[in-house]
Design an enzyme around this catalytic site. Structure first.
Site, short mmCIF file in Angstrom:
data_model
loop_
_atom_site.label_atom_id
_atom_site.label_comp_id
_atom_site.label_asym_id
_atom_site.label_seq_id
_atom_site.Cartn_x
_atom_site.Cartn_y
_atom_site.Cartn_z
N HIS A 156 0.82 -1.21 0.00
CA HIS A 156 0.00 0.00 0.00
C HIS A 156 0.85 1.26 0.00
CE1 HIS A 156 0.69 0.80 4.33
NE2 HIS A 156 0.52 -0.51 4.51
N CYS A 205 3.19 -5.13 6.55
CA CYS A 205 2.79 -4.64 5.23
C CYS A 205 4.01 -4.10 4.47
CB CYS A 205 1.75 -3.53 5.36
SG CYS A 205 0.12 -4.14 5.83
#
Length: 123
Positions: free
Chosen positions: A82, A98
């Site tokens: 992301h 992440c």
């Protein structure tokens, strides 16, 4: 700390990324399961434990939303590739697992990948 998007034999686009901090890294295979533009973010239990002041949900596109411009979810939403609201974190060991990218880079990658695109995470 780079993400390589393979585009052909011996060719790839390379993007700088921020990755999991010590104890939060993972390796293995996954597939892109979801694609979201300016996603809302609900901090997982572990992050809420470490940061109890966080709201239950941060609206998509909000300045304090760490998901940034777009997200590609992996492993049932447990992880994502992301964007970020903190570009200074790119290049570091900074996340809970992440893979963070500059917003301009995740926009580019978002346009190129499809649901089901394989992802391999290595050290």
């Amino acid at each position: 700390r780079r993400l390589y998007y393979v585009i052909g034999h011996n060719r790839a686009l390379r993007f700088p990324v921020g990755v999991g901090r010590q104890g939060k890294t993972w390796t293995g295979r996954a597939r892109v399961e979801g694609k979201y533009v300016k996603p809302a973010w609900a901090p997982p239990r572990e992050i809420r434990r470490d940061h109890p002041d966080l709201p239950e949900i941060i609206a998509g596109g909000a300045r304090n939303n760490p998901m940034g411009a777009a997200a590609l979810t992996l492993r049932g939403g447990e992880y994502a590739i992301h964007g970020t609201n903190n570009p200074a974190s790119i290049g570091g060991f900074v996340s809970y697992g992440c893979i963070r990218m500059y917003n301009r880079d995740i926009r580019t990658l978002y346009r190129m990948v499809d649901i089901g695109t394989p992802v391999i995470v290595e050290r």
